[in-house]
Scaffold this active site. Structure first.
Site, PDB file in Angstrom:
ATOM      1  N   GLU A 148       4.664  18.456   4.248  1.00 41.25           N
ATOM      2  CA  GLU A 148       4.840  18.747   5.687  1.00 41.25           C
ATOM      3  C   GLU A 148       6.106  18.100   6.238  1.00 41.25           C
ATOM      4  O   GLU A 148       6.488  18.385   7.380  1.00 41.25           O
ATOM      5  CB  GLU A 148       3.601  18.298   6.467  1.00 41.25           C
TER       6      GLU A 148
ATOM      7  N   HIS B 138       4.680  14.366   0.638  1.00 47.40           N
ATOM      8  CA  HIS B 138       4.546  14.931   1.984  1.00 47.40           C
ATOM      9  C   HIS B 138       5.222  16.292   2.100  1.00 47.40           C
ATOM     10  O   HIS B 138       6.348  16.371   2.609  1.00 47.40           O
ATOM     11  CB  HIS B 138       5.182  13.980   2.998  1.00 47.40           C
TER      12      HIS B 138
ATOM     13  N   CYS C 181      -1.230  12.191   1.406  1.00 47.49           N
ATOM     14  CA  CYS C 181      -0.963  10.752   1.432  1.00 47.49           C
ATOM     15  C   CYS C 181      -2.204   9.983   1.887  1.00 47.49           C
ATOM     16  O   CYS C 181      -3.175   9.893   1.155  1.00 47.49           O
ATOM     17  CB  CYS C 181       0.256  10.449   2.307  1.00 47.49           C
TER      18      CYS C 181
END
Lengths: 261, 1010
Positions: A225, A223, A97
Site C-alpha cells: 500500500e 507494504h 506488517c
C-alpha cells in the site's frame, strides 16, 4: 460488472496505515470504510456486509508486548466470533506488517481460523527497525488469490519484528501446500534471499508472507500500500520503476471478492 | 499479593536484543562478555486466581520461540551475572501500561478492573573474566540510566538461590494536597535566595515586580474577596516563574540591547525578535500572498493551494536529552507533534524531521562528572526519536547529524513536524482560534504526574549536578496517537472550538495562554486525573506530563465530546470554564489557590537590559595544508560529519502514509542524502511539499553573522536544487546559543550577545533578499554545561529549516544523474575563504594538540544566491533542461563531485580550471585560487546542474541570457566509474567510485550496534 465490494479497514489504537490502505482499495475498485475498531466491536454485524477485511500496518498498542500481541487480544476478545463467521462465509482478509503480526498471533495464519499460534514474527536478526526497499518473488503454485499471476515486485519494508519462524509442523505445511506466496528475492542469485539487506530481517527461507490453504487469507511484512504511485519507487526519476506497483495486490483482492472467491 | 511473570527466548533461538548488548559491551566498553540473553519481567499487582495467573502467563508467551515461568527464570548454566533494570517509582512505564490494558482485555468481567503491571528487563550475562566492577560498568554505561532506572546486580549464584523479587515501584504519597502562602522578603538578597531555593530562575528585577504586584492595594482587595492570603501562593509563584522563564517568554530576544559593533559604534536594539524576525517577515508579507498565520500560534501556517494549508514547527529538546537521551529525545518529537496539531483548530500530522548536534562518538578524552558519553547520547537520542515517530505513524522526511566537541556538554536535539489542515473547517478559517464565554476547559490525553516539573525553568539554566531528575519526561506515543486520532474525529464533527498543547509549564501555560482569547478562565485542579496520589496543587498546575491537549468545548457539545473520548479510550476531563473576568482563577476543590490577572501574567515581566559588544576573533590559520588531495578527499568522505548515515537513517520510517517521492536517501545504492526531500500532501493529489535545512555552527567561530547568512543561502540552494521555486518557500529559525548574558559565570556574555545580534541582522537581510518569510521559530539560550567544574558552551548555532510546495510533486528534483549522457555545469562563483570549512575542522582535529582554525568565512550576498537559484528554477521548471541538481556545501566541490558520482553510480571527469575563472569574489581580489580553495572551499551561491548532453546548447543559451550568473561546463559523466578532478592538464585527485564508496560507507549498512 458486479457492484464494488465493501472493504473494511479498521483503525485505532496505533494502527496507522489505514489511509493508504483505504486508498489502495479505492484505486482497485473497492468501496471502503475505515471504522474505529471500538465501533466495529460494538457492531460486529458490520463485518457481514463486507467482502474484504484489512488489518493495516501500524504500531498497535505500541507493540509493547511484542508486535501485534495486544491488538490480537483485543480482536480475539471483542471481535473473534464475528471474524470466525466472516472467514467461514468466504470473506477475504489481508494483513500488512502489524496486521500480519496480529493475524499470526491470532493463529489465523497459516491455519485459516483463530486458534493456537503456530508461526511467529520475531525481532529482526540485526536487532533494529529497518526501512528499505526489497524485491519479492511470488510462488505461482500458491493458492493465494491476492498474488495470482504476479512474478516479482519491488516494495518497501518497515519493521523491527519481521523474522518469520515456523514451528516444524507449520513449516512443513507451508512448503508442501505453497502457503508462502511471496519470498524476499536475492536479485543476483535469483533465489530466495537469506541475508541482509535483500532479506531485511533474517526470515527463514526468505519468507515474506503467508496465506491460508483457501488462499483468501493473506498476510505479509512488506507494504504494497506504500507503492501506489510510480513516484513511490526509489528509482522513479531514473526510469527504473519497471516493477508492478503494490496496487496490483489490492486489484487481485478486489477481483477475487467480485468473483466470490 | 503481587506476582511475577518472566519470559525469555528459548535457548535454541537467537536473541537479537541480547546480541545487541553483547556487541556494544565488546565494541564500546571493551568488556570480556561472551553471551547475553534478555528476559522480560512483568510484576503484576492484581488480584487474580492461580488459573488466571497461568492464563496471563500463557498469553504473554510466544509459543513458538519463548519460555516463561510464574516467578523467576533460572539463569542459564554459563551465566555469570544477572543484571535487572526497572524504572524508578513514578517514571512512565509504557509497556506496563499496555500490559494493564491486556490484562483487562484477557479477563473482561472475570477479574477486577483495577490493578497495575510494572516491567523490568533482566540481562543474563556470561563472561568468566567479567569482574563485579565490569558488571557494574556494563549496567551503568550501557544498560541503565540511574537517573530514572533502578539496577540490581547479582552473581548468577546469588540469583539462583534468591527468591523472586516482588518489590513494586509504587509512586505517590499520602500527603494532603494544599497550597501554601510564600512570604516575599523585603530584603533583595533573601528574595534571590528564595528564587534559587525553589528553582524559580527569576531575576531580581522580576522578583521585585512580583513583590510590587502583591503590595498593590487593588491586588490585596481582590485577594481578600477570593479568601486568598495577601502573600502569593506557591501555585501563583510557580506559575509566574514558568510563564516568565526564558524558555516561555524569550526574554533575551525581547530585551533592550546596547550593541557595540567591531568599529566601536554603539546603538540600541529594542527586541531582536520584533526588529529582525517579525520585521523582515512583515516586509516580505507585502510581496507574498500565502502567509496565513505566523508567530502567534503554536506553529506557522501557509497556504499551499486553494484547499490546503501547511503547518510547520521545529523544536529543540536539549537539556532533557542530556540527562536521559532516550526519554528526553522522544519527548522532543512527540512534543513537537503537538505544536502543528494544536495550531488553529488542529492540523493532521504529515511528516517529521530530526537533526542532532552531538559530541564526537569516538571521544576518548575525559568527561566531566555526570555527563554521558557522546556515543551513548547519540544512541539514546536516535532511539527515542525513532520510537516516538515510528510508533506515531508519521514518516521522517529527513535528518542530519553534526559532530563537534563543544556539544559534549549539551547535545542539540532538533525535531520538526509538518502538519496539513484544510483551508476551512466547518465554514470557518482553519487557523482561527476562538473561544466563547462559558466554553469548557477540557484536558485530554495522559494523566498528570510529577513528570517534567520545572522543565521550563530548568531548560533556561545551565546543566549542573543538581539539575532535577523529575525534569525528565518519557514520551508515550501510543497515548498521544489515540488522543490525536480522537481529536481529529472531534474536530471534523465540530465538537470543539479550539485547542492548544500542554508543553512547557503544563496547564499553567496552556490555560494561561488560551484564556486570553476569552479574557479569563476558572479551573479546578482537584478534577484533574492523576497518575498517583500526593501531588500538590502547584505540581498539578505545572506538571509537564506529556500527551495532553487543552481544548475549548462549547457547553452543548461537551457530552458528545466526552462520549467520543470514552469510546476511543482517551481520557478527557472538564476542569473549568472560560470567562471574561480578566483573571485565571485556579481552585482546588472548594478553595481558590491562585488568582493570576492575565495582564500581569503575560505583560508584567520587566524587559531585560543587556549589553552586547563584538570582539572580532584573531585569525588562526593552519600552518600547512595537506598536499595529497586524494587522501584528503577520502578522509573527509569517511569523517563522522560527512560519511553515510544510512545505518541510522534507515531506522526511521520514511515511507509510512505512502506519500514519499524523494526519500531521505537517494542514488543507485540509496545511500546518499537528498538535498531536499519531497512528498505528496494527500492521496490522489499531486500537490507536493519539499523540505530542506542548513546548519553550520563552525562559521560562528569567526562571526555568527556570517554563519546566519550562510545558513540561509545554503538552505535555499538545497531546496531549489530539490525543485522548489523562489517565492514559494517558508522558513523556520531555531536559535541555540550559549548563555549570552553577562555574569560571573559568563564574562564573555556581551560577545555572545553581539553574535546573536549579528546573526539576527544577517537573517533578516537574507530572508528579505530571498522573499523567504520566517513563519515560526524557537530559541534555546542557555546551552552550557558546568558539570564537574568544567564549563562547556556550544558554538552559536542557527538551524534554518525550509519548506516549499509545488503543484506537481513529479517536478521534484534530486542529485542522481540518470546516465553518462550528461554534462555537469557549475553555477556561481568560488571564493578563497576556508574559514568554518570541513577542511579546517579536519586539520584542526589532526593537529597536536587539537586546534580550532579561524579565518574569514565564505562571503554571502542574497542577490547572488537569488540569481543562481533563479537560473536553476528557470532551466528546470520552464525549460525542462535539468536532469539533476546539487548544492555544494561541506567539503566543497570535491565532496560535491564525489557525492554526484556515488549517487549516480557513474564516473565523472571534471576540469576545475573552468571554475577558477569564476573567481569573481571581491574578497579574494584578482589572486588566482589555490588548489585547496578550488577543491574544498565551501563558497555560497553555487549550484551544480546536470544537463543532458543533447540539450547542452539550449542550457548554455539560457545561461547567456542570465548574464548575472557565472555558469560554466566543468565536467562530463562517464560509464567508467572513476572520479577525476583536474585543473587544466594537471590531475588534482583521482579515485575509483568503489574506493569512494568504501570510505563513505565505512559504518556498516546493517542496523549494527545501534
Amino acid at each position: 460488472m458486479s457492484a464494488a465490494p465493501l472493504c473494511l479497514v479498521p483503525t485505532g489504537f496505533g494502527i496507522n496505515c489505514e489511509a493508504e490502505t483505504a486508498h489502495a482499495f479505492e484505486l482497485a475498485g473497492g468501496r471502503v470504510e475505515t471504522p474505529h475498531l471500538s465501533d466495529l466491536a460494538a457492531q460486529p454485524e458490520r463485518l457481514a456486509s463486507a467482502r474484504i477485511l484489512a488489518f493495516a500496518g501500524g504500531f498497535s498498542f505500541g507493540d509493547h508486548l511484542g508486535a501485534g500481541r495486544a491488538l490480537a487480544m483485543r480482536v480475539r476478545t471483542r471481535l473473534g466470533a464475528a471474524l470466525e463467521r466472516f472467514v467461514a462465509d468466504g470473506g477475504l482478509v489481508i494483513g500488512i506488517c502489524n496486521g500480519f503480526q496480529t493475524m499470526v498471533r491470532l493463529g489465523l495464519l497459516p491455519a485459516g481460523h483463530i486458534g493456537e499460534q503456530s508461526v511467529t514474527l520475531a525481532e529482526n536478526h540485526h536487532g533494529a527497525f529497518y526501512d528499505g526497499w526489497v524485491t519479492l518473488a511470488f510462488d505461482a503454485a500458491s493458492p493465494c488469490v491476492w498474488t495470482r499471476g504476479l512474478e516479482r515486485m519491488d516494495v518497501p519494508v518497515r519493521h523491527g519484528e519481521g523474522r518469520l519462524i515456523c514451528s516444524p509442523a507449520a513449516r512443513a505445511r507451508v512448503e508442501s501446500e505453497h502457503l508462502a506466496p511471496c519470498r524476499y528475492l536475492d536479485p543476483e542469485s535469483g533465489r530466495a534471499a537469506e541475508r541482509f539487506p535483500h532479506n531485511p530481517n533474517g526470515s527463514e527461507g526468505g519468507l515474506a508472507g503467508l496465506c491460508d490453504p483457501s488462499g483468501r487469507i493473506f498476510g505479509l511484512m512488506p507494504h504494497p500500500e506504500a507503492f501506489l504511485y510510480a513516484e513511490n519507487h526509489p528509482a522513479w526519476r531514473r526510469g527504473g520503476a519497471n516493477s508492478p506497483r503494490g496496487l496490483e495486490i489490492f486489484r487481485r483482492g478486489i477481483e477475487a471478492a467480485r468473483a466470490g472467491a | 499479593m503481587p506476582f511475577r511473570i518472566e519470559v525469555a527466548t528459548r535457548p535454541e533461538h537467537e536473541d537479537p536484543r541480547g546480541a545487541r548488548v553483547l556487541r556494544q559491551a565488546r565494541e564500546h566498553l571493551h568488556l570480556p562478555v561472551d553471551d547475553v540473553r534478555v528476559s522480560s519481567v512483568y510484576k503484576v499487582d492484581w488480584t487474580l486466581d492461580d488459573a488466571q495467573q497461568q492464563r496471563l502467563r500463557d498469553a504473554l508467551t510466544d509459543p513458538v520461540i519463548e519460555r516463561s515461568t510464574l516467578g523467576a527464570l533460572e539463569p542459564p548454566e554459563r551465566c555469570h551475572w544477572v543484571i535487572t533494570v526497572g524504572f524508578k517509582a513514578g517514571v512512565t512505564d509504557n509497556v506496563g501500561r499496555t500490559a494493564r490494558t491486556f490484562v483487562r482485555d484477557l479477563f473482561g468481567d472475570d477479574a477486577p478492573r483495577e490493578g497495575d503491571v510494572f516491567t523490568e528487563s533482566r540481562y543474563m550475562v556470561s563472561g568468566s573474566a567479567l569482574s563485579a566492577d565490569d558488571a557494574a560498568r556494563l549496567a551503568r554505561e550501557l544498560l541503565a540510566n540511574e537517573l530514572i532506572e533502578r539496577v540490581q546486580i547479582a552473581s548468577a549464584q546469588q540469583a539462583r538461590g534468591a527468591a523472586a523479587d516482588l518489590t513494586i515501584p509504587r509512586a505517590g504519597t499520602a500527603g494532603e494536597p494544599r497550597a501554601e502562602a510564600v512570604l516575599l522578603p523585603d530584603d533583595d538578597d533573601a528574595l534571590l535566595a528564595l528564587s534559587a531555593e525553589r528553582t524559580l530562575s527569576l531575576s531580581l528585577a522580576e522578583l521585585q515586580a512580583i513583590r510590587a504586584h502583591y503590595a498593590r492595594e487593588e491586588t490585596k482587595a481582590r485577594r481578600r474577596a477570593l479568601s486568598l492570603p495577601e502573600a502569593p501562593t506557591d501555585v501563583e509563584l510557580e506559575a509566574l516563574a514558568q510563564t516568565w522563564s526564558e524558555h516561555c517568554k524569550h526574554k533575551i530576544f525581547n530585551a533592550e540591547i546596547q550593541y557595540t559593533d567591531e568599529r566601536g559604534e554603539t546603538r540600541a536594539v529594542r527586541s531582536l525578535f520584533k526588529t529582525y524576525i517579525v520585521g523582515a517577515t512583515e516586509r516580505i508579507a507585502e510581496r507574498v500572498d500565502w502567509l496565513v498565520s505566523v508567530f502567534h500560534d503554536n506553529a506557522g501556517v501557509v497556504r499551499a493551494d486553494d484547499e490546503t494549508n501547511l503547518v510547520f514547527k521545529v523544536e529543540t529538546h536539549n537539556s532533557p536529552s542530556a540527562l536521559d537521551p532516550y526519554g528526553g529525545a522522544m519527548t522532543g518529537i512527540v512534543g513537537v507533534n503537538r505544536d502543528p496539531f494544536g495550531t488553529g483548530r488542529g492540523a493532521s500530522l504529515l511528516t517529521n524531521t530530526w537533526g542532532y548536534c552531538l559530541g564526537p562518538p569516538e571521544h576518548s578524552g575525559a568527561l566531566p562528572e555526570g555527563l554521558l558519553h557522546p556515543r551513548r547520547i547519540r544512541e539514546g537520542v536516535h532511539h527515542g526519536v525513532i520510537d516516538g515517530g515510528n510508533q506515531s505513524g508519521i514518516p521522517y522526511s529527513r535528518g542530519f547529524e553534526l559532530f563537534d566537541a563543544r556539544f559534549i556538554g549539551k547535545p542539540l536535539v532538533f525535531c520538526g513536524t509538518v502538519g496539513v489542515m484544510p483551508r476551512e473547517i466547518a465554514g470557518e478559517p482553519a487557523e482561527l482560534k476562538r473561544i466563547e464565554l462559558g466554553d469548557h476547559v477540557v484536558m485530554v490525553g495522559g494523566r498528570i504526574g510529577k513528570d517534567g516539573i520545572h522543565g521550563a525553568t530548568f531548560s533556561s539554566e545551565a546543566l549542573t549536578q543538581t539539575s532535577p531528575a523529575q525534569a525528565v519526561q518519557i514520551g508515550d506515543p501510543i497515548t498521544q496517537k489515540k488522543m490525536t486520532d480522537m481529536l481529529l474525529e472531534a474536530r471534523d464533527a465540530g465538537l470543539y472550538r479550539t485547542l492548544t498543547d500542554n508543553g512547557a509549564g503544563g496547564l499553567s501555560s496552556s490555560v494561561g495562554e488560551i484564556a486570553q482569547l476569552s479574557g479569563g478562565a476558572t479551573i479546578d485542579l482537584a478534577r484533574c486525573p492523576l497518575k498517583y496520589d500526593g501531588l500538590m496543587p502547584w505540581e498539578i498546575f505545572l506538571s509537564e506530563a506529556q500527551e495532553r491537549m487543552t481544548v475549548a468545548v462549547p457547553d452543548d457539545k461537551l457530552e458528545a465530546f466526552l462520549e467520543l473520548a470514552a469510546r476511543r479510550e482517551v481520557e478527557a476531563t472538564a476542569i473549568g470554564r472560560f470567562d471574561d473576568s480578566g483573571d485565571l482563577v485556579v481552585r482546588y476543590g472548594d478553595d481558590v489557590v491562585a488568582d493570576l490577572p492575565l495582564s500581569f501574567l503575560h505583560d508584567g515581566c520587566p524587559r531585560m537590559q543587556l549589553e552586547a559588544r563584538f570582539e572580532p576573533p584573531a585569525e588562526h590559520r593552519p600552518p600547512a595544508l595537506p598536499a595529497d588531495h586524494a587522501a584528503t578527499l577520502l578522509a573527509l568522505l569517511g569523517s563522522d560529519n560527512l560519511c553515510s548515515k544510512e545505518r541510522w537513517t534507515r531506522r526511521y520510517d520514511h515511507e509510512v502514509k505512502g506519500l514519499s517521492v524523494v526519500k531521505p536517501l537517494v542514488g543507485v545504492n540509496a545511500d546518499v542524502p537528498a538535498d531536499a526531500t519531497a512528498m505528496r500532501v494527500q492521496h490522489g493529489r499531486d500537490l507536493g511539499v519539499l523540505l530542506a535545512e542548513a546548519i553550520q555552527p563552525r562559521i560562528s567561530d569567526v562571526d555568527a553573522g556570517a554563519m546566519g547568512a550562510y545558513v540561509v543561502d545554503l538552505a535555499v540552494r538545497r531546496i531549489v536544487a530539490g525543485g522548489a521555486r523562489l517565492g514559494a518557500i517558508a522558513a523556520l529559525d531555531n536559535f541555540c546559543w550559549p548563555d549570552p548574558v553577562l555574569s560571573e559565570r559568563t564574562p564573555d556574555g556581551p560577545h555572545k550577545l553581539a553574535n546573536l545580534v549579528r546573526c539576527c541582522e544577517a537573517l533578516a537581510a537574507m530572508t528579505e533578499g530571498l522573499d523567504l518569510p520566517l513563519i515560526s521559530g524557537k530559541d534555546s539560550m542557555k546551552n552550557d554545561s558546568t558539570r564537574g567544574g568544567v564549563k562547556i558552551s556550544i558554538p552559536p548555532t542557527l538551524l534554518l529549516s525550509v519548506m516549499a510546495w509545488i503543484p506537481d510533486v513529479r517536478r521534484a528534483l534530486d542529485l542522481v544523474v540518470p546516465s553518462a549522457e550528461h554534462q555537469l555545469y557549475l553555477l556561481g562563483a568560488t571564493d578563497a575563504a576556508l574559514g568554518g570549512s570541513e577542511l579546517y575542522a579536519y586539520l584542526g582535529a589532526q593537529a597536536q594538540p587539537p586546534a580550532r582554525y579561524i579565518a574569514a568565512a565564505p562571503a554571502v550576498d542574497a542577490s547572488r544566491t537569488r540569481a543562481v537559484c533563479a537560473l536553476l528554477e528557470r532551466a528546470h521548471h520552464e525549460a525542462g533542461l535539468v536532469a539533476a541538481a546539487h548544492a555544494p556545501h561541506r567539503g566543497g566541490l570535491a565532496l560535491a563531485c564525489a557525492t554526484l558520482a556515488l549517487a549516480s553510480g557513474l564516473g565523472l571527469e571534471v576540469d576545475l580550471a573552468a571554475a577558477e575563472r569564476l573567481d569573481v569574489g571581491a574578497s579574494s581580489g584578482a589572486q588566482p585560487l589555490d588548489d585547496h580553495a578550488l577543491l574544498f572551499a565551501e563558497s555560497a551561491a553555487r549550484l551544480l546542474v546536470a544537463v543532458p548532453r543533447m540539450r547542452a546548447a539550449d542550457f548554455e543559451a539560457l545561461c547567456e541570457r542570465h548574464g548575472d550568473v557565472p555558469a560554466r561546463a566543468i565536467g562530463t559523466f562517464t560509464k567508467t566509474p572513476r572520479l577525476r578532478l583536474a585543473r587544466g592538464e594537471r590531475t588534482l585527485l583521482e579515485h575509483d567510485v568503489g574506493a569512494l564508496r568504501a570510505a563513505y560507507t565505512r559504518a556498516a549498512r546493517e542496523g549494527g550496534d545501534a
